[in-house]
Write a protein that holds these residues in place. Structure first.
Motif, PDB file in Angstrom:
ATOM      1  N   HIS A 143       0.815  -1.214   0.000  1.00 57.45           N
ATOM      2  CA  HIS A 143       0.000   0.000   0.000  1.00 57.45           C
ATOM      3  C   HIS A 143       0.851   1.267   0.000  1.00 57.45           C
ATOM      4  O   HIS A 143       0.316   2.375   0.031  1.00 57.45           O
ATOM      5  N   LEU A 144       2.182   1.103  -0.050  1.00 63.28           N
ATOM      6  CA  LEU A 144       3.085   2.252  -0.099  1.00 63.28           C
ATOM      7  C   LEU A 144       3.818   2.283  -1.430  1.00 63.28           C
ATOM      8  O   LEU A 144       3.984   1.270  -2.099  1.00 63.28           O
ATOM      9  N   GLN A 145       4.279   3.477  -1.795  1.00 64.82           N
ATOM     10  CA  GLN A 145       5.065   3.675  -3.017  1.00 64.82           C
ATOM     11  C   GLN A 145       6.538   3.545  -2.641  1.00 64.82           C
ATOM     12  O   GLN A 145       7.072   4.385  -1.912  1.00 64.82           O
ATOM     13  N   LEU A 146       7.188   2.514  -3.133  1.00 60.99           N
ATOM     14  CA  LEU A 146       8.523   2.146  -2.675  1.00 60.99           C
ATOM     15  C   LEU A 146       9.629   2.804  -3.473  1.00 60.99           C
ATOM     16  O   LEU A 146       9.605   2.827  -4.700  1.00 60.99           O
ATOM     17  N   ARG A 147      10.621   3.325  -2.748  1.00 66.80           N
ATOM     18  CA  ARG A 147      11.932   3.650  -3.312  1.00 66.80           C
ATOM     19  C   ARG A 147      12.954   2.899  -2.476  1.00 66.80           C
ATOM     20  O   ARG A 147      13.201   3.243  -1.319  1.00 66.80           O
ATOM     21  N   ASN A 148      13.522   1.868  -3.080  1.00 64.31           N
ATOM     22  CA  ASN A 148      14.426   0.984  -2.355  1.00 64.31           C
ATOM     23  C   ASN A 148      15.871   1.389  -2.607  1.00 64.31           C
ATOM     24  O   ASN A 148      16.390   1.212  -3.709  1.00 64.31           O
ATOM     25  N   LEU A 149      16.505   1.903  -1.572  1.00 65.18           N
ATOM     26  CA  LEU A 149      17.923   2.239  -1.617  1.00 65.18           C
ATOM     27  C   LEU A 149      18.744   1.188  -0.886  1.00 65.18           C
ATOM     28  O   LEU A 149      19.788   1.488  -0.301  1.00 65.18           O
ATOM     29  N   GLY A 150      18.291  -0.069  -0.933  1.00 69.00           N
ATOM     30  CA  GLY A 150      19.109  -1.162  -0.448  1.00 69.00           C
ATOM     31  C   GLY A 150      20.280  -1.353  -1.395  1.00 69.00           C
ATOM     32  O   GLY A 150      20.084  -1.560  -2.594  1.00 69.00           O
ATOM     33  N   LEU A 151      21.497  -1.301  -0.881  1.00 69.11           N
ATOM     34  CA  LEU A 151      22.704  -1.311  -1.712  1.00 69.11           C
ATOM     35  C   LEU A 151      23.622  -2.418  -1.235  1.00 69.11           C
ATOM     36  O   LEU A 151      24.203  -2.332  -0.148  1.00 69.11           O
ATOM     37  N   GLY A 152      23.747  -3.487  -2.037  1.00 68.23           N
ATOM     38  CA  GLY A 152      24.587  -4.604  -1.655  1.00 68.23           C
ATOM     39  C   GLY A 152      25.999  -4.167  -1.320  1.00 68.23           C
ATOM     40  O   GLY A 152      26.688  -3.597  -2.161  1.00 68.23           O
ATOM     41  N   GLY A 153      26.418  -4.417  -0.099  1.00 64.74           N
ATOM     42  CA  GLY A 153      27.746  -4.015   0.350  1.00 64.74           C
ATOM     43  C   GLY A 153      27.895  -2.533   0.600  1.00 64.74           C
ATOM     44  O   GLY A 153      28.984  -2.073   0.969  1.00 64.74           O
ATOM     45  N   GLY A 154      26.815  -1.758   0.455  1.00 65.88           N
ATOM     46  CA  GLY A 154      26.941  -0.298   0.483  1.00 65.88           C
ATOM     47  C   GLY A 154      26.235   0.409   1.619  1.00 65.88           C
ATOM     48  O   GLY A 154      26.158   1.639   1.605  1.00 65.88           O
ATOM     49  N   ALA A 155      25.743  -0.322   2.619  1.00 62.33           N
ATOM     50  CA  ALA A 155      25.104   0.333   3.770  1.00 62.33           C
ATOM     51  C   ALA A 155      26.173   0.614   4.817  1.00 62.33           C
ATOM     52  O   ALA A 155      26.250  -0.040   5.865  1.00 62.33           O
ATOM     53  N   LEU A 156      27.014   1.592   4.526  1.00 64.00           N
ATOM     54  CA  LEU A 156      28.206   1.867   5.326  1.00 64.00           C
ATOM     55  C   LEU A 156      28.174   3.254   5.959  1.00 64.00           C
ATOM     56  O   LEU A 156      29.220   3.813   6.286  1.00 64.00           O
ATOM     57  N   LEU A 157      26.958   3.793   6.133  1.00 66.00           N
ATOM     58  CA  LEU A 157      26.780   5.096   6.768  1.00 66.00           C
ATOM     59  C   LEU A 157      27.480   6.210   6.000  1.00 66.00           C
ATOM     60  O   LEU A 157      27.964   7.183   6.583  1.00 66.00           O
ATOM     61  N   ASP A 158      27.519   6.068   4.666  1.00 65.37           N
ATOM     62  CA  ASP A 158      28.130   7.100   3.835  1.00 65.37           C
ATOM     63  C   ASP A 158      27.333   8.395   3.927  1.00 65.37           C
ATOM     64  O   ASP A 158      26.102   8.390   3.837  1.00 65.37           O
ATOM     65  N   ALA A 159      28.039   9.506   4.048  1.00 64.33           N
ATOM     66  CA  ALA A 159      27.371  10.805   4.137  1.00 64.33           C
ATOM     67  C   ALA A 159      26.586  11.106   2.869  1.00 64.33           C
ATOM     68  O   ALA A 159      25.494  11.694   2.930  1.00 64.33           O
ATOM     69  N   SER A 160      27.108  10.703   1.705  1.00 66.62           N
ATOM     70  CA  SER A 160      26.399  10.976   0.457  1.00 66.62           C
ATOM     71  C   SER A 160      25.080  10.215   0.393  1.00 66.62           C
ATOM     72  O   SER A 160      24.081  10.733  -0.122  1.00 66.62           O
ATOM     73  N   THR A 161      25.047   8.985   0.918  1.00 64.98           N
ATOM     74  CA  THR A 161      23.796   8.239   0.946  1.00 64.98           C
ATOM     75  C   THR A 161      22.801   8.886   1.891  1.00 64.98           C
ATOM     76  O   THR A 161      21.604   8.964   1.591  1.00 64.98           O
ATOM     77  N   ALA A 162      23.279   9.361   3.019  1.00 65.14           N
ATOM     78  CA  ALA A 162      22.388  10.064   3.946  1.00 65.14           C
ATOM     79  C   ALA A 162      21.768  11.286   3.286  1.00 65.14           C
ATOM     80  O   ALA A 162      20.573  11.562   3.457  1.00 65.14           O
ATOM     81  N   ARG A 163      22.562  12.014   2.502  1.00 62.17           N
ATOM     82  CA  ARG A 163      22.020  13.196   1.819  1.00 62.17           C
ATOM     83  C   ARG A 163      21.023  12.791   0.740  1.00 62.17           C
ATOM     84  O   ARG A 163      20.035  13.490   0.493  1.00 62.17           O
ATOM     85  N   ALA A 164      21.273  11.659   0.079  1.00 63.19           N
ATOM     86  CA  ALA A 164      20.325  11.179  -0.926  1.00 63.19           C
ATOM     87  C   ALA A 164      18.980  10.849  -0.277  1.00 63.19           C
ATOM     88  O   ALA A 164      17.923  11.187  -0.810  1.00 63.19           O
ATOM     89  N   VAL A 165      19.015  10.178   0.867  1.00 66.43           N
ATOM     90  CA  VAL A 165      17.779   9.882   1.594  1.00 66.43           C
ATOM     91  C   VAL A 165      17.117  11.175   2.046  1.00 66.43           C
ATOM     92  O   VAL A 165      15.893  11.337   1.937  1.00 66.43           O
ATOM     93  N   ARG A 166      17.908  12.086   2.549  1.00 68.10           N
ATOM     94  CA  ARG A 166      17.390  13.374   3.016  1.00 68.10           C
ATOM     95  C   ARG A 166      16.622  14.112   1.933  1.00 68.10           C
ATOM     96  O   ARG A 166      15.568  14.714   2.195  1.00 68.10           O
ATOM     97  N   ASP A 167      17.109  14.051   0.697  1.00 74.00           N
ATOM     98  CA  ASP A 167      16.561  14.879  -0.372  1.00 74.00           C
ATOM     99  C   ASP A 167      15.367  14.250  -1.082  1.00 74.00           C
ATOM    100  O   ASP A 167      14.706  14.924  -1.884  1.00 74.00           O
ATOM    101  N   LEU A 168      15.079  12.974  -0.821  1.00 76.85           N
ATOM    102  CA  LEU A 168      13.950  12.328  -1.475  1.00 76.85           C
ATOM    103  C   LEU A 168      12.652  12.623  -0.745  1.00 76.85           C
ATOM    104  O   LEU A 168      12.609  12.600   0.488  1.00 76.85           O
ATOM    105  N   PRO A 169      11.560  12.881  -1.465  1.00 75.62           N
ATOM    106  CA  PRO A 169      10.268  12.984  -0.802  1.00 75.62           C
ATOM    107  C   PRO A 169       9.955  11.673  -0.089  1.00 75.62           C
ATOM    108  O   PRO A 169      10.196  10.586  -0.634  1.00 75.62           O
ATOM    109  N   ALA A 170       9.410  11.748   1.117  1.00 74.25           N
ATOM    110  CA  ALA A 170       9.115  10.522   1.862  1.00 74.25           C
ATOM    111  C   ALA A 170       8.047  10.790   2.917  1.00 74.25           C
ATOM    112  O   ALA A 170       8.064  11.825   3.586  1.00 74.25           O
ATOM    113  N   ASP A 171       7.147   9.834   3.048  1.00 68.29           N
ATOM    114  CA  ASP A 171       6.171   9.849   4.141  1.00 68.29           C
ATOM    115  C   ASP A 171       6.606   8.944   5.275  1.00 68.29           C
ATOM    116  O   ASP A 171       6.115   9.071   6.402  1.00 68.29           O
ATOM    117  N   VAL A 172       7.511   8.010   5.000  1.00 70.65           N
ATOM    118  CA  VAL A 172       8.133   7.172   6.019  1.00 70.65           C
ATOM    119  C   VAL A 172       9.500   6.760   5.490  1.00 70.65           C
ATOM    120  O   VAL A 172       9.683   6.539   4.289  1.00 70.65           O
TER     121      VAL A 172
END
Length: 359
Positions: free
Chosen positions: A173-202
């Motif tokens: 029932h939600l519109q998914l944007r999956n930023l699951g990144l194989g080997g890449g969930a390393l708390l990168d600042a650039s990924t945090a900014r990408a999440v920050r800049d995307l529209p999101a309800d959750v």
């Protein structure tokens, strides 16, 4: 009828790069890719987990032409060809692979309906064209937006198909944007900014396993990195429900640090399995120690952040679950476990974002 390969019809990507032949879906923006062009990260973000071609109409057949690229490692058995899912009005009605660059679904019920073709979660997929037999029109997706970031577990390793990863199954029932990144969930600042800049309800973040199996940080670096990542996300989403998921159970790394590596004895048998090569020492992270610290950080922040939620990864997939459903390669979930995690994670999303589903 030829469909234009635009954001009207290609949903779930962060960006669509125009190429000489078509479009390439990306799950990180161009500025992030330029800022940190790590080969592993660039490979993962161009694998279109959660990306789908979507339209509504009366069609009897769908044909995609694609240029697919699979990742491989010397001496390691290759992954099987990527799977494409066909969903009609939410129901999975077909699965196939690309045959010489052609993905074809026939026998589609000829009635006005919602059609979704989910692209492979682990195969770089350049879209060259999309043709349907019948008439189609774009869909304006009005469902709440869920942005999720995590490891290969979130990208979909081990799932049977792209629309049956645990992330895809958890909230239809939600519109998914999956930023699951194989080997890449390393708390990168650039990924945090990408999440920050995307529209999101959750927003949800599955954190920890890549930090351990890459042996990327000691405890001293991990704690401020988590705070910094959450601070950055909160810059763009100050009151958005934010779920932090601690690591799922993985016996390999529960008490043994990384780095992880291929199990050479298994490779000699033609099997892909992983092993942990680190030696426990003070400050060196294991899943057990990281999980406890991540929980402590979230509990501390909850005093000032009522919209921050902790999801215990062991409640999603614990030691008893791994005993019942052993990780096929000692690291990743199997198809049954993806469904199990989805069923257990879905209530957390419903509590964080109550309200009637919609499309």
């Amino acid at each position: 009828m030829d469909l234009p390969l635009t954001e009207q019809y290609v949903h779930g990507a962060v960006e669509l790069e125009t190429t000489a032949r078509g479009v390439l879906p990306h799950r990180l923006p161009a500025w992030a890719r330029r800022q940190f062009p790590d080969p592993q990260l660039l490979t993962a973000e161009a694998q279109p987990s959660g990306v789908r071609v979507v339209f509504r109409g009366t069609v009897s057949a769908v044909e995609l032409r694609v240029e697919a690229t699979r990742q491989s490692y010397p001496g390691v058995p290759p992954r099987p060809p990527g799977v494409y899912d066909l969903r009609v009005d939410g129901e999975l009605v077909g699965l196939t692979t690309a045959d010489e660059g052609r993905v074809v679904f026939t026998g589609v019920p000829a009635r006005d309906q919602l059609v979704e073709v989910w692209l492979p979660q682990h195969e770089r997929t350049e879209l060259l064209s999309c043709r349907v037999e019948g008439s189609a029109r774009p869909v304006v997706d009005e469902r709440p937006v869920w942005v999720h970031h995590g490891s290969s577990l979130s990208q979909g390793s081990g799932a049977a198909s792209p629309s049956t990863t645990w992330v895809a199954l958890a909230a239809p029932h939600l519109q998914l944007r999956n930023l699951g990144l194989g080997g890449g969930a390393l708390l990168d600042a650039s990924t945090a900014r990408a999440v920050r800049d995307l529209p999101a309800d959750v927003v949800s973040l599955e954190l920890g396993i890549n930090v351990v199996n890459a042996d990327a940080m000691r405890l001293r670096a991990f704690t401020p990195a988590v705070h910094g990542f959450l601070d950055t996300v909160r810059e763009g989403h100050p009151a958005t429900p934010l779920l932090v998921v601690t690591p799922l159970h993985c016996a390999l790394h529960e008490d043994t640090p990384g780095p992880g590596a291929f199990d050479l004895d298994a490779l000699a048998r033609g099997e892909v399995r992983f092993t942990a090569t680190g030696t426990p020492e003070p400050g060196r992270l294991t899943l057990s120690s990281l999980r406890a610290e991540l929980e402590r950080v979230v509990r501390q922040r909850q005093a000032d952040d009522p919209h921050l939620h902790l999801v215990d990864g062991l409640e999603l997939f614990g030691a008893a679950d791994e005993a019942a459903h052993p990780l096929p390669d000692a690291l990743h979930l199997d198809a049954v476990s993806h469904r199990l995690v989805a069923e257990r994670f879905a209530p957390h999303l419903r509590r964080a974002l109550p309200g009637p589903p919609g499309r």
